[in-house]
Design an enzyme around this catalytic site. Structure first.
Site: not given
Ligand code: BG6
Length: 484
Positions: A143, A173, A177, A211, A230, A235, A335
């Site tokens: 992505k 990604h 998980k 986050e 993002d 996600h 964030k």
């Molecule tokens: C990424 C984003 O795809 O996913 C980031 O670009 C984000 O900004 C991240 O921090 C979060 O992934 P995870 O696995 O840490 O929850």
């Protein structure tokens, strides 16, 4: 069983993703015997000066836990310096693949998104994507997949000019998980849950990805992207699809992806007049996170201090289908929030009638199920119980299970499954073109409205987010589940 013999060609071999995630994940696969080192090679391609030895040295830095696996893996790593925009690079890749000798190849595009189209086109032009009965050619794309609906459609069109959909592995990604994969099992292997998994029993659903990190070193990327692009169409929609999908006919890739795609497609497009009451966005001011003072977004490197990029977004969405009619899905991500917490909350409707003295049904604590994805994977269910004593007093109690206590799980980056599945040709955990496009279509009205201006709230770093997000859900008489 172990994956078939293959070379993984990584474009962007010296970058962060390769070093921190891809190579450690490949090493874990070798450790677990899912990849046999002697039947495997990594061919790294990058702009930088270097050779096999320098790439091995660079990658070793993040493979400190790899132990003797690294000894087996490192001799299987090769380097090619090359410009992604030039045909000669691809001729060199072709020659090198011949030398390594495996017929199968997976091309991993761990590069800036501006190169996705170009690399695919050149791979195609050099014949590197031509498959035979005994040789697969697959492409993994990271992505962000497009910047909006139009660019995502254009990128899909470009890819599909040079390869078939079954050769494309679009990475999200979150799908790597363990708990995300488990949502489907939890739902469809437990009849108890599936019976109540609908608008008759569920009041609303909350999906949170909070986050504590800020934009880190990614100011340039993030400032042009924002929290919505993002995190949401990719996600968070994958989480929404997993909780919202209909049972697929099988666990096969097409069956599963078709059902997920249908849910995303059913997200009701917000009307221009509803933007304000269906969304909230904010950006962090300075504050304190985990006991540490942190800077405001505007003071982060490589961002426009006067811009309007959001670092937090909350949305209210409806899924217009039979199962979810009238059930709001509240999504939020940001964030620099109070804690790292990725979770899905299923809030059930209260019992229809309370026969207990001086209690009415509306005041009984409603059942909630929390699917915790990060940091501690698990599932919790709150039920109502009578507090011991002569009077009837009803309180919420919890049934909890955590993966860590229940199963002994080894280290994992989340990329192991994805890389292994690509090698064995299982596309279940990868985004299909239509899913990506429906995702963008659902967020496009918000993005369009915001591009015309409007107010981005501020929230203190280390807080739960902007006031507008409280209002968004509070106006419906509901509350966010506590973060952390
Ligand atoms: C990424 C984003 O795809 O996913 C980031 O670009 C984000 O900004 C991240 O921090 C979060 O992934 P995870 O696995 O840490 O929850």
């Amino acid at each position: 069983g172990s994956a078939p013999a293959a070379t993984i060609v990584i474009f962007g071999a010296t970058g962060d993703l390769t070093r921190r995630l891809l190579v450690p994940a490949l090493a874990n696969l070798v450790r677990d015997d899912l990849i046999k080192a002697e039947k495997f090679a990594i061919l790294g391609v990058s702009f930088e000066e270097g050779d096999d030895a320098s790439l091995r040295h660079l990658l070793a830095e993040f493979c400190t836990d790899c132990g003797d696996v690294w000894d087996r893996l490192q001799s299987r790593i090769f380097y090619l310096k090359g410009d992604f925009t030039e045909g000669s690079t691809y001729e060199a890749v072709k020659a090198k693949l011949g030398e390594i000798g495996f017929a199968n190849a997976g091309f991993y595009l761990a590069v800036a998104p501006t190169f996705f189209g170009t690399i695919a086109e050149k791979l195609g032009a050099t014949g590197l994507l031509d498959e035979t009965e005994t040789a697969f050619r697959r492409v993994c794309i990271e992505k962000p997949f497009g910047h909006d609906l139009q660019s995502a459609q254009a990128l899909n069109a470009k890819l599909l000019e040079v390869m078939d959909e079954r050769q494309v592995y679009r990475i999200d990604h979150f799908l790597g998980k363990e708990t995300v994969q488990n949502i489907m099992t939890t739902r469809f292997a437990n009849n108890l849950l599936e019976a109540v998994w609908n608008h008759r029993y569920i009041d609303h659903i909350q999906i949170t990805a909070a986050e504590t990190v800020g934009v880190e070193k990614r100011g340039k990327y993030y400032d042009a992207t924002g929290a919505m692009r993002d995190m949401v169409p990719n996600h968070l929609f994958q989480l929404l699809a997993a909780v919202g999908m209909e049972p697929p006919n099988s666990f096969g890739a097409e069956a599963v992806r078709t059902e997920k795609s249908k849910v995303i497609e059913a997200i009701r497009p917000v009307k221009p007049g509803e933007i304000a009451s269906f969304s909230a966005r904010g950006r962090y001011a300075e504050g304190e996170v985990d006991g540490q003072g942190v800077a405001a977004y505007a003071d982060e490197p490589n961002v426009d201090p006067d811009g309007s990029t959001e670092t937090y977004v909350a949305l209210k969405l409806f899924v217009d289908n039979w199962r979810w009619a009238g059930v709001p899905f509240y999504l939020r991500t940001g964030k620099r929030l109070t804690a790292r917490d990725t979770e899905i909350v299923i809030a059930f409707k209260p019992a229809p009638y309370a026969m207990f003295q001086s209690t009415d049904a509306q005041r009984l604590p409603p059942n909630t199920m929390v699917i915790q994805i990060q940091p501690d994977e698990g599932v919790g269910l709150s039920l109502s119980a009578k507090k011991p004593g002569p009077r009837i007093s009803i309180v919420p109690v919890n049934l909890d299970f955590t993966y860590a206590e229940e199963f002994k799980v080894g280290r994992s980056t989340g990329y192991e499954t994805l890389l292994y599945d690509m090698l064995i040709g299982d596309q279940t955990l990868f985004q299909r073109a239509d899913m990506i496009e429906s995702g963008w279509a659902a967020v496009q009205p918000f993005i369009d409205a915001w591009s015309k201006g409007g107010r981005v709230e501020t929230y203190e770093a280390g807080s739960a987010g902007p006031i507008g997000a409280e209002r968004l859900i509070g106006n419906d008489g509901r509350f966010w589940h506590r973060i952390g």
